[in-house]
Scaffold this active site. Structure first.
Site, PDB file in Angstrom:
ATOM      1  CG  ASN A   1      62.600  32.549  87.336  1.00  0.00           C
ATOM      2  OD1 ASN A   1      63.401  32.537  88.267  1.00  0.00           O
ATOM      3  ND2 ASN A   1      62.817  33.221  86.216  1.00  0.00           N
TER       4      ASN A   1
ATOM      5  CG  HIS B   1      71.236  31.464  99.677  1.00  0.00           C
ATOM      6  ND1 HIS B   1      72.174  30.621  99.109  1.00  0.00           N
ATOM      7  CD2 HIS B   1      70.472  31.915  98.648  1.00  0.00           C
ATOM      8  CE1 HIS B   1      71.988  30.569  97.803  1.00  0.00           C
ATOM      9  NE2 HIS B   1      70.956  31.347  97.498  1.00  0.00           N
TER      10      HIS B   1
ATOM     11  CG  HIS C   1      65.906  34.219  90.101  1.00  0.00           C
ATOM     12  ND1 HIS C   1      65.298  32.991  89.907  1.00  0.00           N
ATOM     13  CD2 HIS C   1      66.819  34.021  91.089  1.00  0.00           C
ATOM     14  CE1 HIS C   1      65.822  32.103  90.747  1.00  0.00           C
ATOM     15  NE2 HIS C   1      66.739  32.714  91.467  1.00  0.00           N
TER      16      HIS C   1
ATOM     17  NE  ARG D   1      64.667  31.557  94.316  1.00  0.00           N
ATOM     18  CZ  ARG D   1      63.677  30.811  93.831  1.00  0.00           C
ATOM     19  NH1 ARG D   1      62.414  31.060  94.169  1.00  0.00           N
ATOM     20  NH2 ARG D   1      63.933  29.806  93.023  1.00  0.00           N
TER      21      ARG D   1
END
Length: 317
Positions: free
Chosen positions: A92, A189, A64, A60
């Protein structure tokens, strides 16, 4: 062999389009820091032995990072003075495991000072996180530079869990990523945990006619409403992304077809014929998904944008 050639062509094509001119290559550190990949893998393994949530966190974090200013490790910078950095932006705040990158960087600096960027370490760590969780491997092109700018205000550019398909498509296409990449990368995911805040929009006051999102499987919706009651703001309440949330597999896609995915953005993948077809394809073959995911990760992680090789991942030189 054909798929390896396709992967190779895919990233070569992307590098020629890369805005910053940072040329990435598979053997970038062959002479200057040949053991970098081994060092990063060991750092990820060590952290995983103590905390099973590390792989999801690293994957992740990399995603990001790449979606704001390219893969330039700007997500790793600390806020300083009046500047609030990306890691302190709302999407975040739940990122964690930054220490894994710090530890890897420390080891790499001891071997090859001033050579390997934090952005490359993060890209390698994300790949290792997937592999060590049972997912596919891929050759990570290297040679990224670290950015000097990190702004919390820019994190609103990240695709949100409430996005519909046109919002998702726009977000990905702005970064040179296709609908195929969108569906494949959403498969990340399969790892991790989500707080109620990311999916409670589907559980209460969904729209003018439905309290609960009608695309949610009724028993699944009921279990989520138990975890996330309407007026309960318990900070750590939430659910795992899928029942095998520490194993990288294709369960996520099977759950979407059953109405048992957490986010609106997951369910949105069924709202166009092309994305629905890909969801079905990946749900029926882990191997097909794994190949597509590896290909799209190479593409995403090749969006470059930095200027320097940081000595410390948390501060600019």
């Amino acid at each position: 062999m054909a798929s390896i050639v396709a992967l190779f062509l895919g990233w070569v094509l992307l590098f020629t389009q890369s805005g910053s001119g940072n040329a990435l290559s598979l053997n970038y550190y062959e002479k200057t820091c040949p053991d970098v990949e081994t060092v990063v893998t060991e750092a990820v393994k060590k952290a995983m032995a103590k905390d099973k949530t590390v792989p999801a966190a690293l994957l992740r974090m990399h995603f990001h990072d790449c979606f704001i200013r390219g893969c330039d490790a700007s997500v790793l910078l600390n806020s300083k003075g009046n500047n609030k950095a990306e890691k302190d932006g709302p999407p975040n705040l739940s990122l964690h495991a930054f220490y894994v990158i710090d530890n890897a960087k420390k080891e790499v600096e001891a071997l090859c000072p001033g050579i390997v960027s934090c952005a490359d370490i993060l890209a390698l760590a994300a790949r290792d996180a997937v592999v060590l969780s049972g997912g596919p491997t891929w050759n990570v092109p290297k040679g990224r530079k670290d950015g000097r700018t990190s702004k919390a205000s820019e994190t609103k550019q990240l695709p949100a869990p409430t996005f519909n398909i046109s919002q998702l498509q726009q977000s990905f296409s702005q970064r040179g990523l296709s609908m195929d990449d969108l569906v494949a990368l959403s498969g990340g995911h399969t790892l991790g945990f989500s707080h109620c805040s990311s999916f409670k929009n589907r559980l209460h006051n969904f729209n003018a006619t439905h309290d609960i999102d009608p695309t949610l499987h009724p028993s699944f919706a009921a279990s989520l409403r138990n975890i996330c009651p309407k007026n309960n703001n318990a900070k750590n309440a939430g659910a795992t992304m899928d029942p095998s949330s520490t194993t990288f597999d294709n369960t996520y896609f099977k759950l979407i077809l059953q109405g048992k995915s957490l986010f609106s953005s997951d369910q949105a993948l069924l709202t166009t014929p092309k994305t629905k077809q890909l969801v079905s394809k990946f749900a029926s073959s882990k191997d097909t998904f794994s190949k597509a995911f590896a290909n799209s990760m190479i593409k995403m992680s090749s969006i470059t944008g930095g200027q320097e090789v940081r000595k410390d991942c948390r501060v600019v030189n």
